[in-house]
Design an enzyme around this catalytic site. Sequence first.
Site, PDB file in Angstrom:
ATOM      1  N   GLU A  18     -28.955 -49.745 -27.993  1.00 13.51           N
ATOM      2  CA  GLU A  18     -29.048 -50.175 -29.310  1.00 13.51           C
ATOM      3  C   GLU A  18     -29.374 -51.609 -29.333  1.00 13.51           C
ATOM      4  O   GLU A  18     -27.915 -52.598 -28.989  1.00 13.51           O
ATOM      5  CB  GLU A  18     -28.002 -49.890 -30.145  1.00 13.51           C
ATOM      6  CG  GLU A  18     -28.347 -49.856 -30.796  1.00 13.51           C
ATOM      7  CD  GLU A  18     -27.372 -49.189 -32.633  1.00 13.51           C
ATOM      8  OE1 GLU A  18     -25.458 -49.064 -31.928  1.00 13.51           O
ATOM      9  OE2 GLU A  18     -27.638 -49.134 -33.851  1.00 13.51           O
ATOM     10  N   GLY A  20     -17.923 -50.116 -27.901  1.00 11.54           N
ATOM     11  CA  GLY A  20     -16.432 -49.621 -28.002  1.00 11.54           C
ATOM     12  C   GLY A  20     -17.259 -47.867 -27.655  1.00 11.54           C
ATOM     13  O   GLY A  20     -16.742 -47.316 -26.932  1.00 11.54           O
ATOM     14  N   ALA A  21     -18.591 -47.652 -28.179  1.00  8.19           N
ATOM     15  CA  ALA A  21     -19.406 -46.247 -27.720  1.00  8.19           C
ATOM     16  C   ALA A  21     -20.357 -46.282 -28.205  1.00  8.19           C
ATOM     17  O   ALA A  21     -20.950 -47.116 -28.985  1.00  8.19           O
ATOM     18  CB  ALA A  21     -18.207 -45.019 -28.470  1.00  8.19           C
ATOM     19  N   MET A  22     -21.491 -45.346 -27.763  1.00  7.44           N
ATOM     20  CA  MET A  22     -22.929 -45.327 -28.950  1.00  7.44           C
ATOM     21  C   MET A  22     -23.300 -43.904 -28.931  1.00  7.44           C
ATOM     22  O   MET A  22     -23.049 -42.933 -28.005  1.00  7.44           O
ATOM     23  CB  MET A  22     -23.189 -45.794 -27.884  1.00  7.44           C
ATOM     24  CG  MET A  22     -25.080 -46.122 -27.996  1.00  7.44           C
ATOM     25  SD  MET A  22     -25.218 -47.266 -29.751  1.00  7.44           S
ATOM     26  CE  MET A  22     -26.757 -46.266 -30.548  1.00  7.44           C
ATOM     27  N   ASN A  26     -25.150 -41.466 -28.953  1.00 10.34           N
ATOM     28  CA  ASN A  26     -27.111 -41.027 -28.544  1.00 10.34           C
ATOM     29  C   ASN A  26     -26.479 -39.445 -28.240  1.00 10.34           C
ATOM     30  O   ASN A  26     -25.597 -39.373 -27.770  1.00 10.34           O
ATOM     31  CB  ASN A  26     -26.604 -41.352 -26.648  1.00 10.34           C
ATOM     32  CG  ASN A  26     -26.637 -42.806 -26.018  1.00 10.34           C
ATOM     33  OD1 ASN A  26     -27.316 -43.393 -26.849  1.00 10.34           O
ATOM     34  ND2 ASN A  26     -25.660 -42.882 -25.459  1.00 10.34           N
ATOM     35  N   HIS A  47     -16.007 -40.899 -34.826  1.00 10.78           N
ATOM     36  CA  HIS A  47     -17.172 -41.703 -35.596  1.00 10.78           C
ATOM     37  C   HIS A  47     -18.745 -41.320 -35.177  1.00 10.78           C
ATOM     38  O   HIS A  47     -19.313 -41.705 -35.141  1.00 10.78           O
ATOM     39  CB  HIS A  47     -16.919 -42.647 -35.381  1.00 10.78           C
ATOM     40  CG  HIS A  47     -17.874 -44.769 -35.787  1.00 10.78           C
ATOM     41  ND1 HIS A  47     -17.467 -45.129 -35.977  1.00 10.78           N
ATOM     42  CD2 HIS A  47     -18.223 -44.831 -34.933  1.00 10.78           C
ATOM     43  CE1 HIS A  47     -18.257 -45.726 -36.299  1.00 10.78           C
ATOM     44  NE2 HIS A  47     -19.758 -45.656 -35.765  1.00 10.78           N
ATOM     45  N   GLU A  48     -18.583 -41.599 -33.887  1.00  9.74           N
ATOM     46  CA  GLU A  48     -19.693 -40.892 -32.658  1.00  9.74           C
ATOM     47  C   GLU A  48     -20.148 -39.373 -33.113  1.00  9.74           C
ATOM     48  O   GLU A  48     -22.136 -39.550 -33.187  1.00  9.74           O
ATOM     49  CB  GLU A  48     -19.379 -41.137 -31.124  1.00  9.74           C
ATOM     50  CG  GLU A  48     -19.188 -42.543 -30.621  1.00  9.74           C
ATOM     51  CD  GLU A  48     -19.993 -43.794 -31.406  1.00  9.74           C
ATOM     52  OE1 GLU A  48     -21.168 -43.523 -31.444  1.00  9.74           O
ATOM     53  OE2 GLU A  48     -19.257 -44.784 -31.459  1.00  9.74           O
TER      54      GLU A  48
HETATM   55 ZN   LIG Z   1     -21.440 -46.521 -35.679  1.00  9.57          ZN
END
Ligand SMILES: [Zn+2]
Length: 421
Positions: A134, A268-270, A272, A302-303
């Site tokens: 991203e 933090g995170a993604m 996918n 959140h993810e």
């Molecule tokens: Zn997000």
Amino acid sequence: MPGENLSRDEAHERAALLSVDGYEVALDLRSAVGESTEAVRTFRSVTTIRFRRTGEGDTTFADLVAPSVTSVTLNGRELDPAVVFDGARITLDGLADENVLVVDAQCAYSRTGEGLHRFVDPEDGEVYLYTQYEPADARRVYANFEQPDLKAPYRFEVTAPDAWTVWSNGAGERGADGVWRFAETAPISTYITCVVAGPYHYVTDTYRRGDVEIPLGAMCRKGLAKHFDADDVFLVTKQGFDFFHDNFDYPYPFGKYDQAFVPEYNLGAMENPGMVTFTEEYIYRGKVTRAAYERRANTILHEMAHMWFGDLVTMVWWDDLWLKESFADFMGSFSLAEATRFTDSWVTFANNRKAWAYRADQLPSTHPVTADIRDLEDAKLNFDGITYAKGASVLKQLVAYAGRDAFLEGARRYFKRHAYG
Ligand SMILES: [Zn+2]
């Protein structure tokens, strides 16, 4: 690099001209291990894109940021890479109504967390790979049309060192020929495709609820295995799936659900689909505060909210990044309060996330929650306290005003109406 900065106008034009039927991407990652004599360590990437013309015109371009391209074939016609490839784009002319583009390239392993990141563990010398795209770094790994609205199903296959396991968005298996092949994905955007490969420590579990069964996986590098409390990760994961299935009335649409905690991660995170990546800082090597566990749980949820807000329904262009980030930020605290042991998560939201938004809003760089994003350079600057936390605060007000049931009913209708759009 000429052409690396895709503009909103170019993306809109391209979306008006074509639609994508599917991608097949074959990566050979055996070069990730062992000595390398090349100045830039590279891997082979062969992409087949099937796409159709839906508008006026017969010229467009594909995106690819790569050191070299071996061959480009459009509808069986060989194009000269020296002519059509400028380092960031492949010019395509003479489009037919239905097209097949095949690009054979040498792509570079990344050391910056953009594209296919290659990490060598200093402790034991093991090599670990993962992708991070991203907003527009999938083009560093395979040729594509790098914009969120040109969704398509993907079939990935990966050749990797023998001792490795490979993961992607869909479930995968190693064939008798040693090649890992992955289930075709639902139609998704380029920026949420993903490959994770290496000798990762991998733990599994299953989420079950009525007819729904979701295979769960969680992984980290071997050196961190002794610290990895996968049980708590799976606990929060299952609580989250309960909450979102209860409230969204749209079953999780992406098959399995793996969560990888990866080294040298920029964020933090993604989200996918089916293959979420997190910073391995979320694996705690000693005693940490309850707040640290809450932060990790918030990120997990959140993810997971993004599987619906962002992955199932997606913004057309980066102007509307808030449509996924503000919602995921809101949903993180909302589900944390209602479905986990962190019942006071709105206090944390007020003191932490909302304070971040207030600070960002006092800077000259503040902007409307819906931003004016002219190109990818603008897009990279928009992942901030306004898009995430101010937008989430506005949504909290909306829920207070419209009521929880009306808000969630709106979300449910939106998912059904715009699924895969
Ligand atoms: Zn997000």
